[in-house]
Design a protein around this motif. Structure first.
Motif, PDB file in Angstrom:
ATOM      1  N   GLU A 131      20.539  63.885  76.990  1.00 14.05           N
ATOM      2  CA  GLU A 131      19.898  63.684  78.533  1.00 14.05           C
ATOM      3  C   GLU A 131      19.684  62.305  78.884  1.00 14.05           C
ATOM      4  OE1 GLU A 131      16.381  66.124  78.649  1.00 14.05           O
ATOM      5  OE2 GLU A 131      15.527  64.881  76.868  1.00 14.05           O
ATOM      6  N   GLY A 132      19.382  62.029  80.235  1.00 10.77           N
ATOM      7  CA  GLY A 132      19.220  60.512  80.403  1.00 10.77           C
ATOM      8  C   GLY A 132      19.262  60.505  81.871  1.00 10.77           C
ATOM      9  N   ARG A 133      19.570  59.282  82.567  1.00  6.74           N
ATOM     10  CA  ARG A 133      19.441  59.191  84.054  1.00  6.74           C
ATOM     11  C   ARG A 133      20.915  58.372  84.129  1.00  6.74           C
ATOM     12  NH1 ARG A 133      14.361  55.624  84.789  1.00  6.74           N
ATOM     13  NH2 ARG A 133      15.279  54.759  82.746  1.00  6.74           N
ATOM     14  N   VAL A 231      33.956  54.560  82.119  1.00  6.14           N
ATOM     15  CA  VAL A 231      34.824  55.569  81.290  1.00  6.14           C
ATOM     16  C   VAL A 231      34.302  54.842  79.915  1.00  6.14           C
ATOM     17  CG1 VAL A 231      37.026  55.701  80.174  1.00  6.14           C
ATOM     18  CG2 VAL A 231      36.710  55.781  82.711  1.00  6.14           C
ATOM     19  N   THR A 232      33.452  55.451  78.963  1.00  4.93           N
ATOM     20  CA  THR A 232      32.851  55.049  78.029  1.00  4.93           C
ATOM     21  C   THR A 232      32.631  56.022  76.927  1.00  4.93           C
ATOM     22  OG1 THR A 232      30.921  53.315  77.350  1.00  4.93           O
ATOM     23  CG2 THR A 232      30.390  55.190  78.847  1.00  4.93           C
ATOM     24  N   HIS A 233      31.940  55.762  75.798  1.00  2.00           N
ATOM     25  CA  HIS A 233      31.587  56.538  74.736  1.00  2.00           C
ATOM     26  C   HIS A 233      29.999  56.338  74.332  1.00  2.00           C
ATOM     27  CE1 HIS A 233      35.713  56.500  74.130  1.00  2.00           C
ATOM     28  NE2 HIS A 233      35.774  56.188  72.888  1.00  2.00           N
ATOM     29  N   THR A 234      29.227  57.343  73.715  1.00  5.79           N
ATOM     30  CA  THR A 234      28.007  57.048  73.211  1.00  5.79           C
ATOM     31  C   THR A 234      28.425  57.336  71.655  1.00  5.79           C
ATOM     32  OG1 THR A 234      27.252  59.112  73.770  1.00  5.79           O
ATOM     33  CG2 THR A 234      26.404  57.327  75.195  1.00  5.79           C
ATOM     34  N   ILE A 255      25.921  51.963  71.166  1.00  3.91           N
ATOM     35  CA  ILE A 255      25.345  52.830  70.091  1.00  3.91           C
ATOM     36  C   ILE A 255      24.076  53.539  70.199  1.00  3.91           C
ATOM     37  CG2 ILE A 255      24.829  52.628  67.409  1.00  3.91           C
ATOM     38  CD1 ILE A 255      26.412  50.263  67.211  1.00  3.91           C
ATOM     39  N   ALA A 256      24.021  54.828  70.445  1.00  5.62           N
ATOM     40  CA  ALA A 256      22.932  55.631  70.694  1.00  5.62           C
ATOM     41  C   ALA A 256      22.194  56.271  69.708  1.00  5.62           C
ATOM     42  CB  ALA A 256      23.450  56.871  71.517  1.00  5.62           C
ATOM     43  N   GLU A 257      21.050  56.122  69.780  1.00  8.03           N
ATOM     44  CA  GLU A 257      19.986  56.830  68.923  1.00  8.03           C
ATOM     45  C   GLU A 257      20.073  58.245  68.975  1.00  8.03           C
ATOM     46  OE1 GLU A 257      15.527  56.099  66.815  1.00  8.03           O
ATOM     47  OE2 GLU A 257      15.999  55.377  68.877  1.00  8.03           O
ATOM     48  N   PHE A 258      20.283  59.039  67.651  1.00  5.07           N
ATOM     49  CA  PHE A 258      20.332  60.527  67.593  1.00  5.07           C
ATOM     50  C   PHE A 258      18.931  60.679  66.738  1.00  5.07           C
ATOM     51  CE2 PHE A 258      24.440  59.926  69.411  1.00  5.07           C
ATOM     52  CZ  PHE A 258      24.850  61.186  69.567  1.00  5.07           C
ATOM     53  N   LYS A 259      18.078  61.441  67.197  1.00  5.79           N
ATOM     54  CA  LYS A 259      16.870  61.769  66.635  1.00  5.79           C
ATOM     55  C   LYS A 259      17.025  63.290  66.391  1.00  5.79           C
ATOM     56  CE  LYS A 259      14.046  58.375  68.907  1.00  5.79           C
ATOM     57  NZ  LYS A 259      12.741  58.054  69.703  1.00  5.79           N
ATOM     58  N   PRO A 260      16.244  63.451  65.046  1.00  2.26           N
ATOM     59  CA  PRO A 260      16.110  64.999  64.713  1.00  2.26           C
ATOM     60  C   PRO A 260      15.234  65.752  65.791  1.00  2.26           C
ATOM     61  CG  PRO A 260      15.757  63.722  62.760  1.00  2.26           C
ATOM     62  CD  PRO A 260      16.099  62.687  63.880  1.00  2.26           C
ATOM     63  N   CYS A 269      19.693  63.205  71.974  1.00  2.00           N
ATOM     64  CA  CYS A 269      20.273  61.765  72.062  1.00  2.00           C
ATOM     65  C   CYS A 269      19.909  61.410  73.671  1.00  2.00           C
ATOM     66  CB  CYS A 269      21.722  61.733  72.096  1.00  2.00           C
ATOM     67  SG  CYS A 269      22.660  60.175  72.400  1.00  2.00           S
ATOM     68  N   ALA A 270      19.187  60.542  73.953  1.00  2.87           N
ATOM     69  CA  ALA A 270      18.731  60.053  75.280  1.00  2.87           C
ATOM     70  C   ALA A 270      19.397  58.775  75.502  1.00  2.87           C
ATOM     71  CB  ALA A 270      17.234  59.724  75.506  1.00  2.87           C
ATOM     72  N   PHE A 271      20.209  58.595  76.745  1.00  4.62           N
ATOM     73  CA  PHE A 271      20.872  57.622  76.927  1.00  4.62           C
ATOM     74  C   PHE A 271      21.051  57.422  78.392  1.00  4.62           C
ATOM     75  CE2 PHE A 271      24.544  54.711  77.495  1.00  4.62           C
ATOM     76  CZ  PHE A 271      24.330  53.725  76.214  1.00  4.62           C
ATOM     77  N   ASP A 272      20.703  56.265  79.073  1.00  3.50           N
ATOM     78  CA  ASP A 272      21.010  56.063  80.595  1.00  3.50           C
ATOM     79  C   ASP A 272      22.214  55.275  80.816  1.00  3.50           C
ATOM     80  OD1 ASP A 272      18.537  57.172  81.074  1.00  3.50           O
ATOM     81  OD2 ASP A 272      17.473  55.401  80.951  1.00  3.50           O
TER      82      ASP A 272
END
Length: 279
Positions: A131-133, A231-234, A255-260, A269-272
């Motif tokens: 999720e994110g914005r 066009v991208t990846h996390t 590089i995205a943070e993946f939290k339990p 995973c939160a990423f805007d």
């Protein structure tokens, strides 16, 4: 200047043969290509045997290409050339989300899904809430942004690689933002996987002491009226291949943070995403 070929005048002699009525851009590109190609051969004192190895390599690369596989693009990828072309053509101001390579596994026409829906169809993998914005450079939410997402399954394969084993739209979907610019969907935590390494490009990597792995990532293609396409990846933080991605696709900002997460979902995973207006 003589029109005859010598080692010293090789570049000028070849470029002088280009006709007068060719496209100016074609002339610019080809003259530069000849200059750099000839300079390379002179710089390394290329031997006849090495030239023959190169011709054989290119021939085998061409023979490996098919409707399902493009070995020349793979070659471009592992030499960092695909990422360089992408970077040149997607320069963005500070704060905007960076591009990376599209990759060979995108499929158009993925199903439109409601916010919060799952893209997982095979029931495999560690579940993850994404999720994110979607925002503009001023931090305003963007309504009507289409977010096309896709990733590999828990075994490291995309659905198009296993059409007889995976559901057609496994780990794929399209989501559209409302006025708040928020997105949310459930997928899996991706896993790292090797690029195809059974051909000449794979043999080249082995000869260079390089591995064929890509770090785990979720693909995003984001479009919105009046904005440049992203066009991208996390990328999954902590992946062992982040600093050695076989195709050089990792950018630090992606590089995205993946939290339990707990509950019925393993990870969060939160990423805007920040888009740039066109024009």
């Amino acid at each position: 200047m003589s029109g005859y070929f010598t080692e010293k005048s090789s570049t000028d002699t070849v470029n002088a043969r280009i006709g007068d009525d060719v496209s100016p851009r074609l002339r610019e590109v080809m003259e530069s290509l000849v200059r750099h190609l000839h300079a390379f051969a002179k710089d390394v004192n290329l031997t006849q045997e090495e030239w023959e190895v190169a011709i054989d390599f290119l021939t085998r690369t061409g023979r490996m290409c098919s409707e399902e596989r493009q070995e020349f693009i793979l070659l471009s990828d592992v030499l960092g050339f695909s990422m360089l072309v992408d970077a040149i053509n997607n320069r963005r101001p500070a704060g905007a989300t960076e591009n990376t390579v599209l990759g060979p596994f995108h499929v158009g026409g993925a199903p439109e899904r409601a916010m919060g829906d799952t893209i997982v169809q095979d029931g495999k993998g560690e579940s993850c809430l994404y999720e994110g914005r979607v925002l503009d450079l001023d931090g305003n939410p963007i309504e009507g942004a289409r977010i096309d997402v896709w990733c590999d399954n828990a075994d490291g394969f995309y659905s198009v690689q296993q059409p007889d084993l995976q559901p057609k739209w496994n780990n794929r979907g399209v989501f559209t933002t409302a006025a708040d610019g928020l997105y949310s969907f459930r997928g899996i935590k991706p896993v790292s996987y090797p690029i195809p390494d059974d051909g000449p490009v794979g043999k080249m990597l082995a000869a260079l002491g390089r591995h064929p792995f890509r770090p785990a990532h979720m693909h995003f293609m984001i479009t919105a009226p009046g904005f440049e396409t992203i066009v991208t990846h996390t990328f999954v933080d902590g992946d062992p291949y982040l600093a050695s991605d076989a195709v050089f696709g990792v950018k630090e900002s992606l590089i995205a943070e993946f939290k339990p997460h707990g509950g019925d979902t393993d990870w969060h995973c939160a990423f805007d995403f920040v888009m740039v207006q066109t024009g």
